[in-house]
Design a protein around this motif. Structure first.
Motif, PDB file in Angstrom:
ATOM      1  N   SER A 166     -12.671 -24.231  31.912  1.00  0.00           N
ATOM      2  CA  SER A 166     -12.760 -25.615  32.385  1.00  0.00           C
ATOM      3  C   SER A 166     -13.819 -26.397  31.613  1.00  0.00           C
ATOM      4  N   ASP A 199      -9.093 -15.865  28.648  1.00  0.00           N
ATOM      5  CA  ASP A 199      -7.647 -15.844  28.819  1.00  0.00           C
ATOM      6  C   ASP A 199      -7.111 -16.970  27.942  1.00  0.00           C
ATOM      7  N   ALA A 204      -4.144 -17.820  26.945  1.00  0.00           N
ATOM      8  CA  ALA A 204      -2.998 -18.569  27.468  1.00  0.00           C
ATOM      9  C   ALA A 204      -3.467 -19.624  28.472  1.00  0.00           C
ATOM     10  N   ALA A 205      -4.391 -19.262  29.346  1.00  0.00           N
ATOM     11  CA  ALA A 205      -4.911 -20.220  30.338  1.00  0.00           C
ATOM     12  C   ALA A 205      -5.671 -21.343  29.640  1.00  0.00           C
ATOM     13  N   LEU A 223      -5.185 -22.474  26.523  1.00  0.00           N
ATOM     14  CA  LEU A 223      -4.224 -23.345  25.842  1.00  0.00           C
ATOM     15  C   LEU A 223      -3.463 -24.219  26.839  1.00  0.00           C
ATOM     16  N   GLU A 224      -3.149 -23.676  28.016  1.00  0.00           N
ATOM     17  CA  GLU A 224      -2.499 -24.484  29.055  1.00  0.00           C
ATOM     18  C   GLU A 224      -3.429 -25.599  29.519  1.00  0.00           C
ATOM     19  N   ALA A 225      -4.701 -25.282  29.715  1.00  0.00           N
ATOM     20  CA  ALA A 225      -5.673 -26.294  30.138  1.00  0.00           C
ATOM     21  C   ALA A 225      -5.809 -27.386  29.078  1.00  0.00           C
ATOM     22  N   GLU A 271      -3.513 -28.356  26.989  1.00  0.00           N
ATOM     23  CA  GLU A 271      -2.303 -29.190  26.986  1.00  0.00           C
ATOM     24  C   GLU A 271      -2.363 -30.264  28.077  1.00  0.00           C
ATOM     25  N   ARG A 272      -3.129 -30.020  29.130  1.00  0.00           N
ATOM     26  CA  ARG A 272      -3.208 -30.961  30.258  1.00  0.00           C
ATOM     27  C   ARG A 272      -4.292 -32.021  30.097  1.00  0.00           C
ATOM     28  N   ARG A 278      -8.091 -23.976  18.535  1.00  0.00           N
ATOM     29  CA  ARG A 278      -7.214 -22.892  18.074  1.00  0.00           C
ATOM     30  C   ARG A 278      -7.822 -22.217  16.845  1.00  0.00           C
TER      31      ARG A 278
END
Length: 84
Positions: free
Chosen positions: A7, A39, A41-42, A44-46, A48-49, A65
């Motif tokens: 976060s 994590d 994946a978590a 990269l998802e964060a 994207e938002r 990245r």
């Protein structure tokens, strides 16, 4: 999984994407290196938002990245040798 680190990194990336705060992006990249196991994946998802200017958001994601050692542009992890 370090949700607090994820976060913080996402918040710093969003500050860059919203305000163009280059120091925030530098801090986000630095935190990636200091965070220890994440994590991915978590994270990269964060990312994207996050909100902000699309070109600044893309720059932030590309920088993070790269700090993770991932290809700057998402794609297949393994690619076969080019066909000749």
């Amino acid at each position: 999984m370090r949700i607090d680190s994820i976060s913080v990194i996402a918040d710093l990336a969003e500050a860059f994407a919203l305000e163009g705060d280059a120091d925030a992006l530098a801090q986000a990249v630095k935190r990636v290196g200091e965070a220890g196991p994440l994590d991915i994946a978590a994270l990269l998802e964060a990312l994207e938002r996050i909100k902000g200017e699309p070109h600044l958001k893309m720059r932030a994601i590309a920088a993070i990245r790269a700090a993770l050692g991932l290809p700057v542009i998402p794609g297949p992890v393994c690619r076969p040798q080019p066909l000749r």
